[in-house]
Design a protein around this motif. Structure first.
Motif, PDB file in Angstrom:
ATOM      1  N   GLN A 234      13.354  -2.911  -9.598  1.00 54.64           N
ATOM      2  CA  GLN A 234      14.499  -2.502 -10.424  1.00 54.64           C
ATOM      3  C   GLN A 234      14.831  -1.029 -10.234  1.00 54.64           C
ATOM      4  O   GLN A 234      16.005  -0.645 -10.216  1.00 54.64           O
ATOM      5  CB  GLN A 234      14.200  -2.777 -11.901  1.00 54.64           C
ATOM      6  CG  GLN A 234      14.130  -4.250 -12.260  1.00 54.64           C
ATOM      7  CD  GLN A 234      13.696  -4.475 -13.701  1.00 54.64           C
ATOM      8  OE1 GLN A 234      13.239  -3.549 -14.379  1.00 54.64           O
ATOM      9  NE2 GLN A 234      13.831  -5.705 -14.182  1.00 54.64           N
ATOM     10  N   ILE A 235      13.794  -0.217 -10.092  1.00 53.05           N
ATOM     11  CA  ILE A 235      14.016   1.223  -9.942  1.00 53.05           C
ATOM     12  C   ILE A 235      14.578   1.545  -8.562  1.00 53.05           C
ATOM     13  O   ILE A 235      15.515   2.334  -8.421  1.00 53.05           O
ATOM     14  CB  ILE A 235      12.700   1.992 -10.177  1.00 53.05           C
ATOM     15  CG1 ILE A 235      12.264   1.828 -11.638  1.00 53.05           C
ATOM     16  CG2 ILE A 235      12.865   3.468  -9.846  1.00 53.05           C
ATOM     17  CD1 ILE A 235      10.877   2.338 -11.912  1.00 53.05           C
ATOM     18  N   ASP A 236      14.008   0.935  -7.534  1.00 58.61           N
ATOM     19  CA  ASP A 236      14.467   1.188  -6.159  1.00 58.61           C
ATOM     20  C   ASP A 236      14.168  -0.044  -5.320  1.00 58.61           C
ATOM     21  O   ASP A 236      13.035  -0.266  -4.879  1.00 58.61           O
ATOM     22  CB  ASP A 236      13.749   2.410  -5.578  1.00 58.61           C
ATOM     23  CG  ASP A 236      14.277   2.778  -4.188  1.00 58.61           C
ATOM     24  OD1 ASP A 236      15.126   2.034  -3.653  1.00 58.61           O
ATOM     25  OD2 ASP A 236      13.843   3.809  -3.631  1.00 58.61           O
ATOM     26  N   GLY A 237      15.191  -0.851  -5.114  1.00 56.01           N
ATOM     27  CA  GLY A 237      15.037  -2.091  -4.352  1.00 56.01           C
ATOM     28  C   GLY A 237      14.759  -1.882  -2.876  1.00 56.01           C
ATOM     29  O   GLY A 237      14.484  -2.850  -2.159  1.00 56.01           O
ATOM     30  N   ARG A 238      14.798  -0.623  -2.426  1.00 54.48           N
ATOM     31  CA  ARG A 238      14.520  -0.355  -1.004  1.00 54.48           C
ATOM     32  C   ARG A 238      13.067   0.026  -0.746  1.00 54.48           C
ATOM     33  O   ARG A 238      12.635   0.097   0.415  1.00 54.48           O
ATOM     34  CB  ARG A 238      15.417   0.786  -0.505  1.00 54.48           C
ATOM     35  CG  ARG A 238      16.921   0.506  -0.612  1.00 54.48           C
ATOM     36  CD  ARG A 238      17.706   1.795  -0.476  1.00 54.48           C
ATOM     37  NE  ARG A 238      17.349   2.740  -1.548  1.00 54.48           N
ATOM     38  CZ  ARG A 238      17.802   3.989  -1.621  1.00 54.48           C
ATOM     39  NH1 ARG A 238      18.610   4.438  -0.691  1.00 54.48           N
ATOM     40  NH2 ARG A 238      17.439   4.772  -2.621  1.00 54.48           N
ATOM     41  N   TYR A 243       7.515  -4.874  -2.564  1.00 52.96           N
ATOM     42  CA  TYR A 243       7.474  -6.168  -1.877  1.00 52.96           C
ATOM     43  C   TYR A 243       6.087  -6.424  -1.277  1.00 52.96           C
ATOM     44  O   TYR A 243       5.626  -7.568  -1.208  1.00 52.96           O
ATOM     45  CB  TYR A 243       8.548  -6.215  -0.797  1.00 52.96           C
ATOM     46  CG  TYR A 243       9.928  -6.012  -1.374  1.00 52.96           C
ATOM     47  CD1 TYR A 243      10.520  -6.984  -2.183  1.00 52.96           C
ATOM     48  CD2 TYR A 243      10.634  -4.833  -1.150  1.00 52.96           C
ATOM     49  CE1 TYR A 243      11.776  -6.794  -2.741  1.00 52.96           C
ATOM     50  CE2 TYR A 243      11.888  -4.625  -1.707  1.00 52.96           C
ATOM     51  CZ  TYR A 243      12.451  -5.608  -2.498  1.00 52.96           C
ATOM     52  OH  TYR A 243      13.679  -5.410  -3.049  1.00 52.96           O
ATOM     53  N   TRP A 244       5.426  -5.361  -0.869  1.00 57.07           N
ATOM     54  CA  TRP A 244       4.067  -5.488  -0.345  1.00 57.07           C
ATOM     55  C   TRP A 244       3.135  -6.035  -1.433  1.00 57.07           C
ATOM     56  O   TRP A 244       2.347  -6.961  -1.185  1.00 57.07           O
ATOM     57  CB  TRP A 244       3.596  -4.124   0.151  1.00 57.07           C
ATOM     58  CG  TRP A 244       2.131  -4.031   0.396  1.00 57.07           C
ATOM     59  CD1 TRP A 244       1.193  -3.439  -0.376  1.00 57.07           C
ATOM     60  CD2 TRP A 244       1.429  -4.562   1.529  1.00 57.07           C
ATOM     61  NE1 TRP A 244      -0.049  -3.563   0.181  1.00 57.07           N
ATOM     62  CE2 TRP A 244       0.067  -4.244   1.349  1.00 57.07           C
ATOM     63  CE3 TRP A 244       1.814  -5.268   2.658  1.00 57.07           C
ATOM     64  CZ2 TRP A 244      -0.910  -4.619   2.265  1.00 57.07           C
ATOM     65  CZ3 TRP A 244       0.839  -5.639   3.577  1.00 57.07           C
ATOM     66  CH2 TRP A 244      -0.495  -5.320   3.384  1.00 57.07           C
ATOM     67  N   ARG A 265      10.383  -8.150   4.025  1.00 55.21           N
ATOM     68  CA  ARG A 265      11.224  -7.189   3.307  1.00 55.21           C
ATOM     69  C   ARG A 265      10.626  -5.778   3.323  1.00 55.21           C
ATOM     70  O   ARG A 265      11.299  -4.824   2.950  1.00 55.21           O
ATOM     71  CB  ARG A 265      11.452  -7.651   1.871  1.00 55.21           C
ATOM     72  CG  ARG A 265      12.209  -8.969   1.777  1.00 55.21           C
ATOM     73  CD  ARG A 265      12.794  -9.192   0.411  1.00 55.21           C
ATOM     74  NE  ARG A 265      13.872  -8.254   0.104  1.00 55.21           N
ATOM     75  CZ  ARG A 265      14.644  -8.324  -0.971  1.00 55.21           C
ATOM     76  NH1 ARG A 265      14.463  -9.320  -1.844  1.00 55.21           N
ATOM     77  NH2 ARG A 265      15.585  -7.430  -1.206  1.00 55.21           N
ATOM     78  N   THR A 266       9.360  -5.656   3.737  1.00 50.86           N
ATOM     79  CA  THR A 266       8.765  -4.325   3.850  1.00 50.86           C
ATOM     80  C   THR A 266       9.146  -3.647   5.157  1.00 50.86           C
ATOM     81  O   THR A 266       8.812  -2.481   5.363  1.00 50.86           O
ATOM     82  CB  THR A 266       7.229  -4.396   3.751  1.00 50.86           C
ATOM     83  OG1 THR A 266       6.713  -5.081   4.916  1.00 50.86           O
ATOM     84  CG2 THR A 266       6.788  -5.108   2.494  1.00 50.86           C
ATOM     85  N   GLY A 267       9.833  -4.380   6.054  1.00 55.91           N
ATOM     86  CA  GLY A 267      10.215  -3.796   7.339  1.00 55.91           C
ATOM     87  C   GLY A 267       8.992  -3.477   8.174  1.00 55.91           C
ATOM     88  O   GLY A 267       8.068  -4.290   8.303  1.00 55.91           O
ATOM     89  N   ASP A 268       8.977  -2.287   8.752  1.00 54.32           N
ATOM     90  CA  ASP A 268       7.847  -1.854   9.584  1.00 54.32           C
ATOM     91  C   ASP A 268       6.874  -0.956   8.828  1.00 54.32           C
ATOM     92  O   ASP A 268       5.999  -0.338   9.431  1.00 54.32           O
ATOM     93  CB  ASP A 268       8.373  -1.098  10.818  1.00 54.32           C
ATOM     94  CG  ASP A 268       9.181  -1.997  11.744  1.00 54.32           C
ATOM     95  OD1 ASP A 268       8.875  -3.203  11.793  1.00 54.32           O
ATOM     96  OD2 ASP A 268      10.116  -1.492  12.391  1.00 54.32           O
ATOM     97  N   ALA A 269       7.027  -0.889   7.508  1.00 54.63           N
ATOM     98  CA  ALA A 269       6.222   0.058   6.724  1.00 54.63           C
ATOM     99  C   ALA A 269       4.724  -0.191   6.872  1.00 54.63           C
ATOM    100  O   ALA A 269       3.923   0.747   6.836  1.00 54.63           O
ATOM    101  CB  ALA A 269       6.622  -0.016   5.249  1.00 54.63           C
ATOM    102  N   TYR A 270       4.321  -1.450   7.038  1.00 49.79           N
ATOM    103  CA  TYR A 270       2.898  -1.778   7.116  1.00 49.79           C
ATOM    104  C   TYR A 270       2.520  -2.411   8.456  1.00 49.79           C
ATOM    105  O   TYR A 270       1.394  -2.888   8.601  1.00 49.79           O
ATOM    106  CB  TYR A 270       2.518  -2.731   5.977  1.00 49.79           C
ATOM    107  CG  TYR A 270       2.716  -2.129   4.607  1.00 49.79           C
ATOM    108  CD1 TYR A 270       1.721  -1.365   4.009  1.00 49.79           C
ATOM    109  CD2 TYR A 270       3.903  -2.312   3.906  1.00 49.79           C
ATOM    110  CE1 TYR A 270       1.896  -0.793   2.761  1.00 49.79           C
ATOM    111  CE2 TYR A 270       4.092  -1.749   2.651  1.00 49.79           C
ATOM    112  CZ  TYR A 270       3.087  -0.998   2.094  1.00 49.79           C
ATOM    113  OH  TYR A 270       3.274  -0.433   0.858  1.00 49.79           O
ATOM    114  N   ALA A 271       3.444  -2.404   9.397  1.00 48.20           N
ATOM    115  CA  ALA A 271       3.223  -3.116  10.655  1.00 48.20           C
ATOM    116  C   ALA A 271       2.001  -2.614  11.416  1.00 48.20           C
ATOM    117  O   ALA A 271       1.275  -3.399  12.040  1.00 48.20           O
ATOM    118  CB  ALA A 271       4.467  -3.020  11.535  1.00 48.20           C
ATOM    119  N   GLY A 276      -1.723  -4.134   6.568  1.00 48.46           N
ATOM    120  CA  GLY A 276      -0.602  -4.931   7.043  1.00 48.46           C
ATOM    121  C   GLY A 276      -1.010  -5.883   8.151  1.00 48.46           C
ATOM    122  O   GLY A 276      -0.571  -7.041   8.197  1.00 48.46           O
ATOM    123  N   LEU A 277      -1.855  -5.422   9.059  1.00 46.24           N
ATOM    124  CA  LEU A 277      -2.343  -6.286  10.134  1.00 46.24           C
ATOM    125  C   LEU A 277      -3.182  -7.429   9.574  1.00 46.24           C
ATOM    126  O   LEU A 277      -3.098  -8.567  10.041  1.00 46.24           O
ATOM    127  CB  LEU A 277      -3.163  -5.457  11.123  1.00 46.24           C
ATOM    128  CG  LEU A 277      -2.377  -4.449  11.969  1.00 46.24           C
ATOM    129  CD1 LEU A 277      -3.320  -3.464  12.636  1.00 46.24           C
ATOM    130  CD2 LEU A 277      -1.543  -5.180  13.022  1.00 46.24           C
TER     131      LEU A 277
END
Length: 604
Positions: A234-238, A243-244, A265-271, A276-277
């Motif tokens: 709610q504060i920042d959907g980006r 999502y993580w 939805r986390t994109g490459d933030a944890y790739a 993330g792995l």
């Protein structure tokens, strides 16, 4: 003597056309200067709210209205850092030309920039300058704590974090930093009030909310964790962190398709991150994409070769693919080591059995029934795959580099030369007294040299920074080697209270408590441990729980647990005998006799 102005001279000066022009220019400029001050004030408010873009817009308007680069440099640098624009930040901060009111902030931002780019000595120098102007800034001391921690001075970082919180007990950043360190050293239960306080002080601080939610997850409070994660959206959907957190929750609940969507939805933030792995490997495995799962797990093991969970995941993926020879090739030696996880040991044993290699499977099957820290009589260091002579050459080139001394000392221990390892470890603890990793290494060297008391002292110092399950195992082994079962029980009990989802620790404590004669408490702990995923399938845990059930008079549950243990390790003598004992108590003496005959045949 009283000074009297020359009124005639003053009148002549005021009648001068030159002076009148100067005054006119000054008066004309006054609105613009006042306006630039207002814009700088607007920028300060934006920075307080974490709005780097809004601050930069206000500062550029201030420049247009007459402010100088000197006036805005520190604030522009902070705005650029908030936008993760390190080049722009360096442009404003590196000249160190800051307005007097912002000099402390300017040097603090310069220190943050240097940390961001890995220049730790330069960051320290910048923070030293900042301290001259704001020695009692809690946020500056938080930054100093972060620098010390990253630079291997973890014990000094703890001191800095404590001082930051003492300066301002309501500073959200200080509360979060202290919470992180408490979570590492004591446990998530102890740290939760600090994160909760940070959220109370800053209800829309995403970093505070994230740490609070993650800690809730560590102690099993999934519903509250989900509420906090949704509040973050709610504060920042980006923000990928929200999502993580939800992806982790979905995975734990078995909702793998939902977890995959949330992870996307986390994109490459944890790739490229280990966590993330790990999650990618699990989700790809559940989706049947074994090649993708293996790729993620291989990368993770390469990044963290001593990570039990990483090795377990890779071995599990290989077993799902029927790659038995690959499992024994990669993990055969590792499975014989003292600190390896029971799950990996079981997978390697099954892999040997699948290849009809009973000789190599037998010692692992036997070890599976004793996979609890309180039962480990010996200490084993991880072996290195690089020749000792090569590691020594690298170490001599740069003996104070962690990636040089760590593998060399480990290799010395594995090669049977603990005396030299102890000597190097002693020097390292003098050079890096605040490093947890150095104290663990020195502890390992002393443990291998037969000095468990000294080893325990080093492990205890490391535990002040980060008490992991890996370190706890070592501490318990050292305490037992010192005939201090009481101390081992206290350490395990404290850990279990702080880490309620760690089934291995709960079962180890159950074993110690049972050995001390308190079977009622041992049974409660064993039942709790069997509810945790990591322990539910462990033959040793099932067999012990069955023994406790028999002592408590519950024949039905004891028979169920021993049957399960036997199904997991049908060639293991202890599992067979445990099952036979439960069958006999249940009145199935003939079946018990058949099993005992099998056990005798296996043992020769």
């Amino acid at each position: 003597m009283t000074f009297m102005p020359d009124l005639g001279l003053l009148r002549r000066v005021l009648r001068s056309g030159f002076i009148a022009a100067v005054i006119a220019v000054a008066l004309a400029a006054w609105p613009a200067l006042a306006g630039s001050d207002g814009k700088i004030a607007d920028a300060r408010k934006a920075l307080q709210n974490g709005d780097g873009i809004g601050a930069e817009v206000a500062l550029r308007e201030a420049l247009r209205q007459g402010a100088s680069a000197h006036d805005v440099a520190a604030l522009m640098g902070e705005a650029a850092l908030l936008q993760e624009d390190v080049q722009q930040a360096r442009k404003w901060l590196e000249p160190e030309d800051f307005a007097v009111p912002d000099r402390g902030t300017g040097f603090q931002m310069l220190g943050r920039l240097e940390i961001e780019q890995g220049n730790l000595p330069q960051a320290g120098a910048a923070f030293d300058k900042a301290l001259r102007y704001m020695p009692r800034s809690s946020q500056l001391w938080v930054d100093i704590a972060r620098l010390r921690y990253r630079g291997g001075e973890q014990l000094q970082a703890i001191n800095a974090s404590e001082y930051a919180l003492a300066l301002d007990p309501k500073d959200p950043a200080a509360l979060v930093m202290r919470g992180q360190l408490i979570r590492d050293s004591v446990g998530p239960v102890a740290s939760l009030p600090l994160f909760a306080s940070a959220v109370v002080q800053a209800p829309e601080d995403l970093s505070a909310l994230y740490e609070y939610a993650a800690t809730l997850g560590e102690i099993g409070r999934a519903k509250t964790m989900l509420l906090v994660a949704r509040r973050m959206v709610q504060i920042d959907g980006r923000d990928p962190r929200a999502y993580w957190l939800q992806a982790i929750l979905a995975t734990r609940g078995g909702h793998y398709d939902l977890a995959r969507r949330l992870l996307m939805r986390t994109g490459d933030a944890y790739a490229e991150e280990p966590a993330g792995l790990m999650l990618t490997g699990v989700l790809e495995l559940k989706a049947g994409n074994l090649a993708s799962a293996r790729k993620a797990a291989e990368t993770l093991v390469r990044l963290q070769p001593d990570n039990d969970e990483a090795r377990n995941l890779l071995a599990h993926i290989l077993s799902a693919d029927g790659a038995w020879a690959e499992i024994t090739r990669r993990f055969g030696k590792t499975a014989l080591q003292g600190e390896v996880s029971p799950y990996l040991r079981m997978l390697v044993a099954r892999s040997y059995e699948a290849q009809n290699d009973r000789a190599n499977a037998a010692p692992l099957l036997d070890a599976m029934m004793h996979d609890m820290p309180s039962n480990r009589a010996t200490f084993t260091a991880f072996e290195q795959n690089v020749p000792l002579s090569v590691l020594e050459g690298r170490w001599r080139d740069n003996p104070n580099a962690g990636d040089r001394f760590m593998p060399y000392v480990r290799a010395l221990i594995a090669d049977g030369n603990p005396a030299h390892a102890v000597m190097i470890g002693a020097q390292l603890t003098r050079d890096f007294p605040g490093s947890a990793n150095v104290h663990i290494l020195a502890g390992d060297a002393n443990m291998a040299a037969g000095r468990p008391g000294v080893a325990l002292a080093h492990y205890s110092k490391a535990a002040k920074v980060h008490l992991s399950s890996y370190l706890l195992d070592r501490m318990v082994i050292a305490a037992m080697a010192e005939d201090r079962a009481d101390l081992a029980e206290v350490m395990l009990a404290r850990y279990v209270v702080q880490h309620p989802l760690d089934g291995n620790a709960a079962m180890a404590l159950a074993r110690l408590v049972g050995e001390g004669g308190d079977w009622k408490r041992a049974l409660a702990l064993a039942r709790h441990a069997l509810r945790q995923p990591a322990t539910a399938q462990a033959p040793a845990a099932l067999a012990f729980a069955a023994d406790a059930e028999l002592k408590a008079g519950d024949k039905v549950v004891a028979l169920q647990n021993t049957a399960h243990a036997y199904a997991l390790a049908p060639q293991n003598g202890v599992a067979i005998r445990s099952y036979a004992a439960a069958l006999k108590v249940a009145g199935k003496g003939q079946d018990a006799a058949s099993l005992l005959a099998k056990a005798r045949a296996i043992s020769g």
